[in-house]
Motif scaffolding. Structure first.
Motif, short mmCIF file in Angstrom:
data_model
loop_
_atom_site.label_atom_id
_atom_site.label_comp_id
_atom_site.label_asym_id
_atom_site.label_seq_id
_atom_site.Cartn_x
_atom_site.Cartn_y
_atom_site.Cartn_z
N CYS A 1 8.73 -0.43 15.46
CA CYS A 1 10.07 -0.03 14.91
C CYS A 1 10.27 1.26 16.22
CB CYS A 1 10.23 0.65 13.47
SG CYS A 1 10.36 -0.62 12.46
N GLY A 2 9.13 1.79 16.43
CA GLY A 2 9.42 2.88 17.49
C GLY A 2 9.65 2.71 18.52
N ARG A 3 9.09 1.45 19.12
CA ARG A 3 9.12 0.78 20.61
C ARG A 3 10.60 0.17 20.76
NH1 ARG A 3 5.17 -2.19 20.04
NH2 ARG A 3 6.05 -4.20 19.59
N VAL A 4 11.14 -0.19 19.54
CA VAL A 4 12.46 -1.01 20.01
C VAL A 4 13.63 -0.18 19.53
CG1 VAL A 4 11.50 -3.27 19.12
CG2 VAL A 4 12.53 -2.09 17.48
N GLY A 5 13.21 1.21 19.12
CA GLY A 5 14.16 2.13 18.68
C GLY A 5 15.11 1.74 17.51
N ALA A 6 14.53 1.72 16.24
CA ALA A 6 14.59 1.50 14.91
C ALA A 6 14.29 2.64 14.03
CB ALA A 6 14.32 0.07 14.52
N PRO A 7 14.71 3.78 14.23
CA PRO A 7 14.21 4.78 13.62
C PRO A 7 14.29 4.87 12.10
CG PRO A 7 16.46 5.46 14.59
CD PRO A 7 16.08 4.12 15.11
N GLY A 8 15.21 4.25 11.47
CA GLY A 8 15.55 4.18 10.06
C GLY A 8 14.42 3.26 9.41
N PHE A 9 13.96 2.14 9.97
CA PHE A 9 12.92 1.31 9.70
C PHE A 9 11.53 2.13 9.83
CE2 PHE A 9 16.64 -1.41 9.69
CZ PHE A 9 16.46 -2.27 8.55
N ARG A 10 11.55 2.70 11.13
CA ARG A 10 10.27 3.58 11.39
C ARG A 10 9.91 4.69 10.27
NH1 ARG A 10 7.63 6.16 16.75
NH2 ARG A 10 5.63 6.36 15.80
N VAL A 11 11.00 5.14 9.57
CA VAL A 11 10.89 5.97 8.58
C VAL A 11 10.31 5.50 7.40
CG1 VAL A 11 12.20 7.54 7.00
CG2 VAL A 11 12.48 7.82 9.22
N GLU A 12 10.99 4.29 7.08
CA GLU A 12 10.43 3.54 5.92
C GLU A 12 9.13 2.92 5.92
OE1 GLU A 12 11.93 -0.87 3.73
OE2 GLU A 12 12.95 -0.03 5.28
N ALA A 13 8.80 2.54 7.23
CA ALA A 13 7.39 2.06 7.28
C ALA A 13 6.40 3.24 7.23
CB ALA A 13 7.23 1.45 8.85
N ASP A 14 6.84 4.49 7.71
CA ASP A 14 5.95 5.56 7.65
C ASP A 14 5.67 5.98 6.32
OD1 ASP A 14 5.18 5.68 10.16
OD2 ASP A 14 6.84 7.02 10.68
N CYS A 15 6.92 5.85 5.41
CA CYS A 15 6.61 6.35 4.03
C CYS A 15 5.84 5.37 3.37
CB CYS A 15 8.07 6.20 3.31
SG CYS A 15 9.15 7.59 3.67
N GLU A 16 5.95 4.09 3.72
CA GLU A 16 4.98 3.11 2.88
C GLU A 16 3.71 3.39 3.51
OE1 GLU A 16 5.92 1.37 0.52
OE2 GLU A 16 8.05 0.78 0.58
N LEU A 17 3.45 3.54 4.67
CA LEU A 17 2.24 3.81 5.42
C LEU A 17 1.42 5.09 4.41
CD1 LEU A 17 -0.12 3.36 7.21
CD2 LEU A 17 1.11 4.56 8.91
N GLY A 18 2.14 6.06 4.31
CA GLY A 18 1.87 7.12 3.86
C GLY A 18 1.33 7.09 2.58
N ALA A 19 2.19 6.12 1.53
CA ALA A 19 1.65 5.75 0.21
C ALA A 19 0.36 5.03 0.29
CB ALA A 19 3.05 5.05 -0.37
N ALA A 20 0.41 4.17 1.12
CA ALA A 20 -0.87 3.21 1.27
C ALA A 20 -1.99 4.07 1.68
CB ALA A 20 -0.87 2.35 2.48
N LEU A 21 -2.02 5.21 2.49
CA LEU A 21 -2.95 6.14 2.78
C LEU A 21 -3.42 7.02 1.39
CD1 LEU A 21 -1.86 7.53 6.29
CD2 LEU A 21 -3.99 5.74 5.63
N ALA A 22 -2.56 7.39 0.68
CA ALA A 22 -2.72 8.28 -0.30
C ALA A 22 -3.60 7.29 -1.59
CB ALA A 22 -1.42 8.50 -0.99
N ALA A 23 -3.14 6.12 -1.49
CA ALA A 23 -3.82 5.13 -2.54
C ALA A 23 -5.15 4.86 -2.04
CB ALA A 23 -2.69 3.80 -2.68
#
Length: 852
Positions: free
Chosen positions: A730-752
């Motif tokens: 998402c960062g590479r293609v320029g889709a910032p909203g979906f990058r935020v979503e992916a990072d939120c999900e990634l952070g939740a996975a890291l926390a888990a």
């Protein structure tokens, strides 16, 4: 007059008004209209006036030919892409005429207007919502105007029928005066010299306003005799001579009474003479007289068939079809058939074409079926092919099955040439897609491409069918090639609509790769093509393409504007696609910004009786409810979708349908469905989730959905890898909203996984972007690792344990003897405090604490 002027003032405040003035014949409607025209002009308002034709058979859009002046948008009507393009052109012209000073459109005898003119008036008025326009029309009191913004004015006469009173005042006979208008007109005619009666009879047959040379030709009299008879008719009060030399009846009702009083034999003779005279005098300008000729030859035929009436009705129908007056074309083709027109099968197919374009699907199907019977009886193989190619598939199973069967029958005949076979195979492939037979669509479209070489029309048909058959994500490279071929034909042959479709296909192929930069570079070329095509449909495609790109780039304000523009325009045209497109876009934008009450209402998911929307409506509504944390409601809706293995999804919709379903199943922790959908999506790694064949929906990279599936199944290491990939892409293609979503999900996975420090660092990097984009729901989820101690209350820990056991909100409520809504609120508080997005993460958190 006072009431009408009040409405004029309202219209000049940029609020369109329609005044319909009714009354008995002779009540003064026309006089009021003329007085109003003078008053409006005195106030500086532009006046445009028109009067109905006065006899059957006006050219299509007769009122608008008079109302619009020069330069006339109807001059290029034949090149308009569709009826809606014509409506848009006329609306633009009226808006320009209105400007700052306003425009008054005055129409006398609106009830006698041709249907194409009335259809355009109904469609144009909603497009003038912010324009200074007043429509003032007169009509018979028995007619009910079916128009928006209408206000009615009735002219009452206290002294009985005003026309009868006026005609009685002109009656000079002795004895008891007649009691009916027809009797009175007959007596007044008897008092005139025979040449004057003959003139009035011929003029009445010809219409309300008649040119003297035409009357002279019908009666075969010379100029002096004609002028003398006209003078006598005017003195008697029957007609009025106009400045241009034409003769106009003082009353349409009196004219009708003259016609009704003619002996049948004389009436038939005059209609025939009228038709012959019009043919002779019209010469090269016959196109504007086709309807009149049809009327006169039909009337001359009396109760019998007429080859002349059939021939002129056919020509008039063809002209109406060319001008997009489809309902008028239907009427004329029916008339030609009633008069026993030559080549009945050809007429039936013309009727089917007009009926299909006008939305008369039942009549279109009947006409094709009858033509096919004729083809079978006569062994006309070429006619079988024409029947199969007349109608287009529309998604209705019975309709599409008929077309499929007709195409198969035509292809079974050995006499079809390669170009015809290519077009038949293309149509067969399209019906196969709608019928869910992807294998047949694949085979037929490939063969159509092979046979179409060298024939432009067949090639366009084959390309269109192949694009539909291959519009799924597995064939993006081929789609790009099909687009190039379509664009090449459109540009080389200056066919903007063909080029427009090629540009849209090119954009489609780029979506699967997430090539947002490439899509942006294609948009100016698409805009040039759509501008040349013109009309709301071309503009719709451009606006949706731009809106989809804006959503992908999280330019939500721009996306809102573009969607409102596109959907609003289509809603004014009552186009069924408007609602679906609006819901689809709102779903994606609400996923990032938060859903308002609109999409949470069951009513918005009602798409009528169109079964093709049922699965989308259920999945979409469940998706929105799950986003909003209303999981029990989401589960109830999702359960009505049935097993994903039984979902029917056309190739263009497959990737989006499975991705939305997977995200819902993951949120609801429906493990079997998650596994099935995860498997279906896994082969699309590296692609982006879009609705193909004109995507209005974009759901980010496939890895984002796969990560949610892995998280729901407790496979946190795989989830972390998928979310990491999704974020990078998402960062590479320029889709910032979906990058935020992916990072939120990634952070939740890291926390888990216990990496609270990594989760906290990721949240710190992501939060500014989420806030800047207005992604409030995702900003609220960025609490990973910010709390090092257990933040839950004792009650919340108890509920978290029950969530880990797999209990639903209802199950938790029953176990703890609390309200279900209370249980739901507790679960939502737990998610917020822990920075999680789903119940699976709560379960993992509980399990990890138990291990410690």
């Amino acid at each position: 007059m006072t009431d009408v002027l009040r409405l004029l003032h309202a219209a000049m405040d940029a609020a369109p008004r329609v005044v319909c003035c009714s009354g008995e014949p002779g009540s003064g409607k026309t006089t009021l209209l003329r007085r109003f025209a003078d008053e409006v002009a005195r106030r500086g308002v532009l006046v445009r006036a028109a009067r109905s034709f006065g006899t059957p058979g006006p050219p299509p859009y007769w009122l608008w030919r008079q109302l619009l002046g020069d330069p006339h948008p109807l001059d290029a009507i034949g090149s308009a892409a569709d009826p809606a393009a014509l409506v848009e052109r006329i609306a633009d012209r009226v808006r320009r005429d209105a400007g700052e000073r306003g425009v008054a459109l005055l129409v006398d005898d609106l009830d006698l207007a041709d249907e194409p003119s009335l259809d355009v008036l109904r469609a144009v008025l909603p497009l003038l919502r912010d324009s200074r326009v007043l429509v003032f029309a007169t009509h018979d009191e028995r007619w009910r105007p079916d128009l928006p913004y209408v206000e009615r004015v009735h002219l009452a006469s206290p002294d009985g029928n005003p026309l009868l009173q006026r005609e009685l005042s002109r009656y000079s006979g002795s004895g008891e005066p007649p009691q009916t208008l027809d009797e009175l007109v007959a007596l007044r005619l008897d008092g005139l010299a025979p040449p004057v009666r003959r003139l009035l009879a011929a003029a009445a047959i010809l219409g309300h306003t008649v040119r003297p040379p035409l009357i002279a030709r019908v009666l075969d009299i010379d100029g002096p005799a004609l002028l003398a008879a006209m003078d006598e008719a005017a003195k008697a009060g029957f007609v009025v001579s106009q400045p241009d030399g034409s003769v106009e009846f003082d009353s349409g009702v009196v004219r009708a009474a003259i016609v009704a009083g003619l002996p049948p034999s004389e009436r038939v003779t005059l209609h025939r003479r009228a038709a012959e005279a019009i043919e002779e005098l019209a010469a090269g300008g016959i196109a504007d007289h086709l309807g009149e000729l049809t009327h006169h030859w039909s009337a001359a035929a009396s109760a019998g068939a007429s080859a002349e009436a059939a021939a002129w009705a056919r020509r008039a129908g063809d002209e109406a079809l060319r001008l997009h007056a489809y309902r008028e074309a239907q009427r004329l083709y029916r008339l030609a058939l009633d008069h026993g027109g030559a080549d009945r099968a050809d007429l039936l197919l013309a009727l089917a074409d007009a009926a299909f374009r006008a939305g008369g699907l039942a009549e279109a199907r009947r006409a094709c079926a009858e033509a096919l019977d004729i083809a079978r009886r006569t062994g006309a193989d070429a006619l079988v092919a024409r029947v199969a190619l007349t109608l287009e598939p529309c998604g209705d199973s019975t309709w599409d099955s008929d077309i499929h069967r007709w195409c198969a029958e035509a292809l079974g005949l050995s006499t079809q040439d390669d170009a015809t076979r290519a077009r038949l195979l293309a149509r067969l492939a399209q019906t196969a897609v709608y019928r869910g037979d992807n294998a047949e669509a694949e085979t037929a479209s490939a063969e159509a491409m092979r046979l179409a070489a060298g024939d432009t029309e067949a090639t366009i048909a084959a390309l269109s069918a192949r694009q539909l058959a291959r519009s799924g994500p597995d064939h993006a490279a081929e789609l790009a090639g099909l687009a190039e071929s379509m664009i090449a034909i459109g540009t080389a042959q200056r066919r903007p609509e063909t080029e427009m479709w090629g540009r849209l296909w090119s954009i489609d192929s780029r979506w699967y790769a997430g090539d947002l930069a490439g899509i942006e570079s294609e948009l100016p070329r698409l805009r040039r093509a759509t501008d040349q095509v013109g009309g709301p449909y071309a503009r719709w495609h451009l606006l949706l393409a731009r809106a989809a790109l804006a959503v992908a780039r999280a330019e939500f304000a721009e996306a809102d504007r573009l969607v409102d523009d596109a959907v609003g325009h289509f809603e004014r045209l009552n186009h069924p696609a408007a609602h679906g497109a609006s819901v689809g876009f709102r779903l994606i934008m609400g996923h990032h910004r938060g859903h308002g009450d609109e999409l949470l209402s069951p009513a918005v998911w009602d798409f009528g009786g169109d079964v093709r929307w049922e699965l989308f409506a259920r999945l979409g509504r469940a998706f929105v409810l799950a986003d909003a944390g209303r999981l029990d409601e989401a589960a109830s809706v999702y359960s009505r979708c049935g097993s994903p293995a039984g979902w029917f999804l056309a190739p263009p919709a497959e990737l989006m349908g499975y991705a939305v379903g997977a995200q819902v199943a993951a949120a609801l922790k429906v493990a079997d469905d998650v596994r099935f959908l995860r498997e279906r999506l896994s082969r699309h790694r590296g692609r982006f989730v879009v609705a193909g064949a004109g995507p209005g929906n974009f759901l980010g990279p496939v890895e984002l959905t796969l990560g949610k599936c892995a998280a729901a199944l407790g496979d946190w290491a795989v989830a972390r890898a998928d979310f990491t990939t999704a974020s990078e892409v998402c960062g590479r293609v320029g889709a910032p909203g979906f990058r935020v979503e992916a990072d939120c999900e990634l952070g939740a996975a890291l926390a888990a996984l216990g990496d609270l420090a990594g989760a906290a660092a990721l949240a710190e990097r992501t939060r500014p972007m989420a806030n800047a984009l207005g992604m409030a729901p995702w900003s609220a989820r960025l609490a990973f690792g910010t709390v090092t101690e257990d933040p839950l209350t004792a009650r919340e820990r108890q509920i978290a344990a029950l969530v880990a056991q797999g209990l639903s909100n209802r199950g938790i409520a029953e176990a703890l003897v609390i309200a279900e809504r209370t249980a739901q609120n507790h679960v939502q508080h737990i998610l917020t405090k822990l920075g999680f997005t789903n119940r699976a993460q709560i379960a993992a958190w509980v399990a990890k604490r138990s291990d410690e």
